[in-house]
Design an enzyme around this catalytic site. Sequence first.
Site, short mmCIF file in Angstrom:
data_model
loop_
_atom_site.label_atom_id
_atom_site.label_comp_id
_atom_site.label_asym_id
_atom_site.label_seq_id
_atom_site.Cartn_x
_atom_site.Cartn_y
_atom_site.Cartn_z
N LYS A 125 -29.76 31.49 -8.25
CA LYS A 125 -29.49 30.26 -7.50
C LYS A 125 -30.02 30.48 -6.09
O LYS A 125 -29.69 31.50 -5.46
CB LYS A 125 -27.98 30.00 -7.41
CG LYS A 125 -27.30 29.75 -8.73
CD LYS A 125 -25.81 29.57 -8.51
CE LYS A 125 -25.11 29.34 -9.84
NZ LYS A 125 -23.65 29.28 -9.68
N LYS A 184 -16.63 26.86 -19.28
CA LYS A 184 -15.86 27.75 -18.40
C LYS A 184 -14.70 28.33 -19.20
O LYS A 184 -14.02 27.60 -19.94
CB LYS A 184 -15.32 26.94 -17.21
CG LYS A 184 -16.42 26.35 -16.32
CD LYS A 184 -17.08 27.41 -15.49
CE LYS A 184 -18.02 26.79 -14.45
NZ LYS A 184 -18.73 27.81 -13.66
#
Length: 369
Positions: free
Chosen positions: A263, A164
């Site tokens: 997703k 991240k």
Amino acid sequence: MMKIKKVDLFLTSMKLVQPFRTHQETVADRQSILVKVTDDEGHSGWGEVVAFSSPWYTEETIETAWHMLTEFFIPTIIQGEWKSPREVNEALSRWKRNQMAKAGIEMAVWDLFAKRDSVSLAEYIGGVRKEVKAGIVVSMDSPERMLSTIESRIIEGYERIKVKIDPTNDYEMLKVIKDAYPDIALLADANSAYSLKDVERLKNLDSLKLLMIEQPLAADDIVEHAELQKILSTPVCLDESIVSLHDARNAIKLGSCKVMSIKIGRVGGLANAIDIYNLCEEHDIPVWCGGMLETGISRAFHIALASLPNFTIPGDLSASSRYWEQDVIIPEVVVEHGNVKVPEGPGIGFKVDETFIEQITKRKATFHA
Ligand SMILES: O=C(O)CCC(=O)c1ccccc1C(=O)O
Ligand SMILES: [Mg+2]
């Protein structure tokens, strides 16, 4: 034909083995809504709502999903007779958005159909892979701690690492990782931490030869992502921006990305996920399968999805033990030599541990036809 006789909702809470940090939110206690649907022959299927407790990733929360399911989505599906999971997906599409809530119940219906037909979910949707490539996400931390986490994960067999980033923690941290592991497949996920004002900063990352940069700009910056992709040599991957087939079509048309993450929860169910997958294949856009700090139920769906042939890039599919002391499925998901086996049993192919689910349930509701 399938008649749904009963729907059970379990609002659960599980502690993550390690809190998961992004620039927007730290998740330590993960709430989920587990959905069980039962037909008139006594078969049952499971799904999972992957919304978070707060609206940091998309606008949905566990409580908005509970509301949508109990007031609208369960009443919509509990009365009808269904020919296929797709028909259920279409019935739900009369209601606007709320993709994760819809996906939770739609997934359960897919599992139910596959179980009734005694085939694995992977086979039911045309999957071909016996195993899928694993990948790991390292949450935000100091470069030293991130490096030592990455080292352990590489030893465990993971070959693709995602970190991240945000504007206060990008080039230098990534450079440290690249210098230590020049051959590792490394990608960076910004979860919308940048804007077009940061274009020089983002351009600076090109020299690192990342596999891709995931969702640098805001979810609705579909035009801005197209501008950015023209400037960057690093492939842009969209995550938050793609919540429907329509979004995927626009992104491809505009050139907003070169890669897409799929997703099931984010796009409103498995039928939509497959449609996006097919569209990407038609347009030579590589896809990979994302993760949602989910329980084994949603993970099992993602494993089945990733068994489709065009999932060529390792996804965010990790072992259960990376997230949980104990998972809600038996056996738990394991990673061996960088791979996760695609289960062959009916439906999701894992046994759902209902005794454990009862222990972690904070609220329960049952609906009868
Ligand atoms: O390991 C996982 O399950 C995925 C981790 C991850 O990056 C993530 C987790 C939750 C919500 C959004 C994201 C993301 O991909 O942005
Ligand atoms: Mg992401």
